[in-house]
Write a protein that holds these residues in place. Structure first.
Motif, PDB file in Angstrom:
ATOM      1  N   PRO A 406      -6.503 -37.305 -47.922  1.00 10.93           N
ATOM      2  CA  PRO A 406      -6.571 -36.457 -47.912  1.00 10.93           C
ATOM      3  C   PRO A 406      -5.535 -35.425 -49.001  1.00 10.93           C
ATOM      4  CG  PRO A 406      -7.116 -35.907 -46.107  1.00 10.93           C
ATOM      5  CD  PRO A 406      -7.075 -37.467 -46.034  1.00 10.93           C
ATOM      6  N   GLU A 407      -4.633 -35.765 -48.081  1.00  9.25           N
ATOM      7  CA  GLU A 407      -2.616 -35.613 -49.222  1.00  9.25           C
ATOM      8  C   GLU A 407      -2.254 -36.529 -49.412  1.00  9.25           C
ATOM      9  OE1 GLU A 407      -2.160 -32.743 -49.865  1.00  9.25           O
ATOM     10  OE2 GLU A 407      -3.549 -31.733 -48.967  1.00  9.25           O
ATOM     11  N   TRP A 424       5.787 -43.417 -51.548  1.00  8.54           N
ATOM     12  CA  TRP A 424       5.164 -43.148 -51.437  1.00  8.54           C
ATOM     13  C   TRP A 424       3.805 -42.515 -49.586  1.00  8.54           C
ATOM     14  CZ3 TRP A 424       0.105 -42.768 -54.630  1.00  8.54           C
ATOM     15  CH2 TRP A 424       0.208 -42.789 -55.806  1.00  8.54           C
ATOM     16  N   ILE A 425       3.783 -41.043 -49.336  1.00  8.91           N
ATOM     17  CA  ILE A 425       3.882 -41.080 -48.644  1.00  8.91           C
ATOM     18  C   ILE A 425       1.970 -40.814 -48.220  1.00  8.91           C
ATOM     19  CG2 ILE A 425       3.908 -38.890 -46.297  1.00  8.91           C
ATOM     20  CD1 ILE A 425       7.219 -39.189 -47.171  1.00  8.91           C
ATOM     21  N   ILE A 426       1.227 -41.213 -47.875  1.00  9.92           N
ATOM     22  CA  ILE A 426       0.244 -40.808 -47.905  1.00  9.92           C
ATOM     23  C   ILE A 426      -0.531 -39.948 -46.415  1.00  9.92           C
ATOM     24  CG2 ILE A 426      -0.435 -42.262 -49.853  1.00  9.92           C
ATOM     25  CD1 ILE A 426      -1.849 -44.305 -47.522  1.00  9.92           C
ATOM     26  N   GLY A 427      -0.713 -39.033 -46.373  1.00  5.74           N
ATOM     27  CA  GLY A 427      -2.225 -38.420 -45.908  1.00  5.74           C
ATOM     28  C   GLY A 427      -3.193 -39.323 -44.667  1.00  5.74           C
ATOM     29  N   THR A 470      -3.083 -37.003 -41.209  1.00  9.17           N
ATOM     30  CA  THR A 470      -2.894 -35.747 -42.703  1.00  9.17           C
ATOM     31  C   THR A 470      -1.755 -34.237 -41.978  1.00  9.17           C
ATOM     32  OG1 THR A 470      -4.954 -37.303 -43.247  1.00  9.17           O
ATOM     33  CG2 THR A 470      -4.193 -33.834 -43.734  1.00  9.17           C
ATOM     34  N   GLU A 471      -2.690 -34.731 -40.421  1.00  6.89           N
ATOM     35  CA  GLU A 471      -1.909 -33.052 -40.250  1.00  6.89           C
ATOM     36  C   GLU A 471      -0.374 -32.595 -40.257  1.00  6.89           C
ATOM     37  OE1 GLU A 471      -0.590 -34.182 -35.640  1.00  6.89           O
ATOM     38  OE2 GLU A 471      -2.534 -33.021 -35.772  1.00  6.89           O
ATOM     39  N   ILE A 472       0.358 -33.916 -40.676  1.00  3.06           N
ATOM     40  CA  ILE A 472       1.695 -33.250 -40.661  1.00  3.06           C
ATOM     41  C   ILE A 472       2.002 -32.977 -42.171  1.00  3.06           C
ATOM     42  CG2 ILE A 472       3.939 -34.509 -41.229  1.00  3.06           C
ATOM     43  CD1 ILE A 472       3.535 -36.697 -39.067  1.00  3.06           C
ATOM     44  N   PHE A 473       1.549 -33.445 -43.065  1.00  7.25           N
ATOM     45  CA  PHE A 473       1.223 -32.383 -44.599  1.00  7.25           C
ATOM     46  C   PHE A 473       1.179 -31.284 -44.468  1.00  7.25           C
ATOM     47  CE2 PHE A 473       1.126 -36.854 -45.918  1.00  7.25           C
ATOM     48  CZ  PHE A 473       1.345 -36.339 -47.001  1.00  7.25           C
ATOM     49  N   TYR A 474       0.197 -30.339 -43.570  1.00  7.88           N
ATOM     50  CA  TYR A 474      -0.205 -29.170 -42.667  1.00  7.88           C
ATOM     51  C   TYR A 474       0.488 -28.918 -42.685  1.00  7.88           C
ATOM     52  CZ  TYR A 474      -4.603 -31.138 -44.327  1.00  7.88           C
ATOM     53  OH  TYR A 474      -6.297 -31.502 -44.771  1.00  7.88           O
ATOM     54  N   ASP A 475       0.874 -29.092 -41.381  1.00  3.37           N
ATOM     55  CA  ASP A 475       2.855 -29.238 -40.668  1.00  3.37           C
ATOM     56  C   ASP A 475       3.879 -28.129 -41.004  1.00  3.37           C
ATOM     57  OD1 ASP A 475       1.168 -29.065 -38.192  1.00  3.37           O
ATOM     58  OD2 ASP A 475       2.474 -30.999 -37.744  1.00  3.37           O
ATOM     59  N   TYR A 501      11.502 -34.311 -46.919  1.00  3.88           N
ATOM     60  CA  TYR A 501      10.948 -34.120 -45.723  1.00  3.88           C
ATOM     61  C   TYR A 501      10.440 -35.167 -45.097  1.00  3.88           C
ATOM     62  CZ  TYR A 501       5.293 -34.509 -46.113  1.00  3.88           C
ATOM     63  OH  TYR A 501       3.945 -34.319 -45.290  1.00  3.88           O
ATOM     64  N   VAL A 502      11.127 -36.200 -45.477  1.00  6.30           N
ATOM     65  CA  VAL A 502      11.135 -37.556 -44.685  1.00  6.30           C
ATOM     66  C   VAL A 502      11.569 -37.508 -42.998  1.00  6.30           C
ATOM     67  CG1 VAL A 502      11.998 -40.023 -43.840  1.00  6.30           C
ATOM     68  CG2 VAL A 502      10.844 -39.360 -46.186  1.00  6.30           C
ATOM     69  N   GLU A 503      12.509 -36.508 -43.573  1.00 13.13           N
ATOM     70  CA  GLU A 503      13.532 -35.884 -42.554  1.00 13.13           C
ATOM     71  C   GLU A 503      12.715 -34.865 -41.224  1.00 13.13           C
ATOM     72  OE1 GLU A 503      17.259 -32.859 -41.556  1.00 13.13           O
ATOM     73  OE2 GLU A 503      17.453 -35.031 -43.566  1.00 13.13           O
ATOM     74  N   PHE A 504      12.089 -34.539 -41.777  1.00 15.62           N
ATOM     75  CA  PHE A 504      10.293 -33.414 -41.242  1.00 15.62           C
ATOM     76  C   PHE A 504      10.008 -34.375 -40.647  1.00 15.62           C
ATOM     77  CE2 PHE A 504       6.299 -31.554 -40.567  1.00 15.62           C
ATOM     78  CZ  PHE A 504       7.158 -30.168 -40.376  1.00 15.62           C
ATOM     79  N   ILE A 505       9.459 -35.606 -40.869  1.00 19.43           N
ATOM     80  CA  ILE A 505       8.287 -36.636 -40.870  1.00 19.43           C
ATOM     81  C   ILE A 505       8.554 -37.110 -39.428  1.00 19.43           C
ATOM     82  CG2 ILE A 505       6.908 -38.499 -41.381  1.00 19.43           C
ATOM     83  CD1 ILE A 505       6.942 -37.518 -43.693  1.00 19.43           C
ATOM     84  N   ASN A 506      10.063 -37.617 -39.411  1.00 19.62           N
ATOM     85  CA  ASN A 506      10.320 -38.273 -38.405  1.00 19.62           C
ATOM     86  C   ASN A 506      10.781 -37.398 -37.510  1.00 19.62           C
ATOM     87  OD1 ASN A 506      10.947 -41.158 -40.166  1.00 19.62           O
ATOM     88  ND2 ASN A 506      13.128 -40.014 -40.477  1.00 19.62           N
TER      89      ASN A 506
END
Length: 515
Positions: A406-407, A424-427, A470-475, A501-506
């Motif tokens: 979805p993301e 690419w980052i996919i959710g 996917t929840e990481i995109f929503y966060d 965004y990568v930093e946020f994901i990590n």
């Protein structure tokens, strides 16, 4: 039997057949003349000679010659900023009562787009036109007796001087006509709740008492709402609590990337209808079933449209249209060509580059699809990669690997070796090999996009892909949203924002490696 519903449905079918309709070219000329006449005494109208334009032999040609193209910065700094300070009759008669805070890209500063009473009346007009067109869909008679869930931003708008500010969905919902309030859900009280989580909790509490036939809004946030209801009541799907749900009206972003994950939340197929409601107005709506989900331009509702071919020679690196580029009206466009969209509106936007690119699928019906953003074409190394091609690649991966995505977001990143890579980052909530998924996207784009294939042989070193929940995109959206708002994840990010965004994901994954 739903007698009332069938009566309403029959009335809509009759109205759709008997209402007269002029050609888009005729309607558009009339709209421009009405706009120029009403704004001729404004500061903007006097400066650019609207009265003289109206008296000229060819008002459309004279309008283009006299009035330059504007982006948000140029029209805001010189004109709209005066309105915000309280001055009257600047770009439209009087003063706007509202300003829409445009969501834009996550983390970017909000834009203030004027919303006038005339614009709100036009939004209601297009809404009614869309309602009339519902008779073109094969819906059950009792659908017209159901309630409608409109999940938007908070209707508790901020008072700023002599006007109110909020997102366009919140402004629109706070001005719904009285005849609609009886079927509108979640209702005024819940809709005015600022905090998103609190609003969802209230919706969950009241959900069993509602008889929802349609829901509308941004797909990702509606997914979150439906998942929350399903989880709370331990349901298999949303139809167990809302059996009459027959329609989802999508807005804000293209629905296609969400289709597979959305289907997991419903118990039976429902009708998907697309809309094009932006902070600048209600631009288009899907008036009939069609495979492209193409939307009909609202060419008779306070907006005058112009189109510039979206080609590299007509745009700069920032996605802005170059001076001297060809500009066409609705009578001169071609099917299958990407155009940058320019609008003039009854909210005082004049020759305004809205930032979207569209493509006509049916000129006679004035039907379009949105192909992307002028700044969201990934072309750092000449790949000319549009959002619509990215969506196609995601659909290909979903089919091949049997997964829902979805993301996603993409960026062109220059790495330490001096080479550019598409990251690419996919959710997705399904485990797959990220290397294999990345290879498939790269293969598909190389075969379907000539420019991409050429770039891959020269300046684009490779493609790297990461799969995250996917929840990481929503966060991330949650961390960047405005007042009760619904931030839309950009499909293309600039390199600096992508690194954030990568930093946020990590951090979110406690520095775990890719799955």
């Amino acid at each position: 039997m739903a007698i009332l519903g069938n009566i309403i449905k029959s009335a809509l079918e009759f109205s759709e057949k008997v209402l007269p309709e002029k050609s888009p070219v005729e309607e558009q000329k009339e709209e421009l003349l009405k706009l120029l006449k009403k704004a001729s005494s404004t500061s903007f109208g006097k400066y650019y000679g609207f009265s003289k334009i109206l008296k000229s032999k060819d008002p459309i040609k004279k309008f283009r010659e006299n009035v330059p193209l504007h982006d948000y910065t140029s029209i805001y700094d010189r004109w709209w900023s005066q309105q915000v300070k309280g001055f009257e009759d600047i770009t439209w008669p009087g003063k706007p009562n509202y300003y829409a805070l445009s969501s834009g890209t996550t983390g970017s500063q909000a834009k203030r787009i004027p919303v006038t009473d005339d614009m709100l009346a036009s939004i209601r007009k297009v809404g009614i036109m869309q309602l009339l067109s519902v008779s073109n869909y094969d819906l059950p008679g009792d659908f017209f007796e159901k309630e409608i869930m409109m999940l938007g931003s908070s209707t508790d708008l901020d008072k700023a001087g002599d006007h109110y500010e909020g997102e366009i969905s919140g402004i629109s919902a706070s001005n719904i006509p009285s005849w609609f309030r009886g079927v509108y859900r979640p209702g005024n009280e819940i809709a005015a709740t600022d905090d998103w989580d609190t609003r969802i909790k209230k919706i969950i509490e009241d959900a069993p008492s509602w008889d929802i036939g349609a829901i509308s809004g941004i797909p990702s946030w509606n997914e979150l709402m439906l998942k929350s209801i399903i989880k709370h009541y331990n349901l298999k799907n949303i139809h167990e609590i809302w059996p009459g749900l027959s329609v989802f009206v999508s807005g804000g972003v293209a629905f296609e990337p969400y289709k597979k994950s959305f289907e997991q939340l419903i118990g039976r197929p429902i009708t998907i209808i697309d809309t094009y409601l932006a902070s600048e107005g209600f631009l288009a709506y899907q008036s009939r079933p069609n495979k492209d989900m193409a939307m009909k331009l609202a060419f008779n509702a306070g907006i005058y449209f112009e189109f510039v071919p979206f080609e590299e020679k007509y745009t700069n690196e920032e996605g802005m249209i170059k001076e001297g580029s060809p500009v066409y009206d609705i009578g001169s466009v071609e099917e299958g060509v990407d155009y940058a969209l320019i609008i003039s509106t009854n909210a005082g936007a004049w020759r305004y580059m809205i930032g979207d690119t569209i493509r006509f699928t049916d000129i006679e019906r004035a039907e379009i699809i949105i192909t992307g953003r002028t700044k969201h074409f990934l072309n750092v190394v000449g790949s000319q990669l549009s959002v619509i091609k990215m969506n196609d690649a995601i659909r290909q991966v979903e089919e091949k690997f049997e997964m829902a995505i979805p993301e996603f977001t993409v960026a062109a990143v220059r790495e330490d070796d001096g080479e550019y890579y598409h990251h690419w980052i996919i959710g997705s909530d399904e485990e797959r090999d990220s290397t294999e998924v990345g290879r498939e996207i790269d293969r598909y784009l190389s075969e379907s996009n000539k420019n991409y294939e050429v770039a891959r042989g020269k300046s684009l070193k490779g493609l790297k892909l990461r799969i995250v929940p996917t929840e990481i995109f929503y966060d991330w959206n949650e961390a960047n949203k405005k007042k009760g708002g619904q931030v839309k994840m950009p499909r293309v990010m600039k390199e600096d924002k992508f690194r954030e965004y990568v930093e946020f994901i990590n951090k979110r994954l406690f520095n775990q490696t890719d799955r």
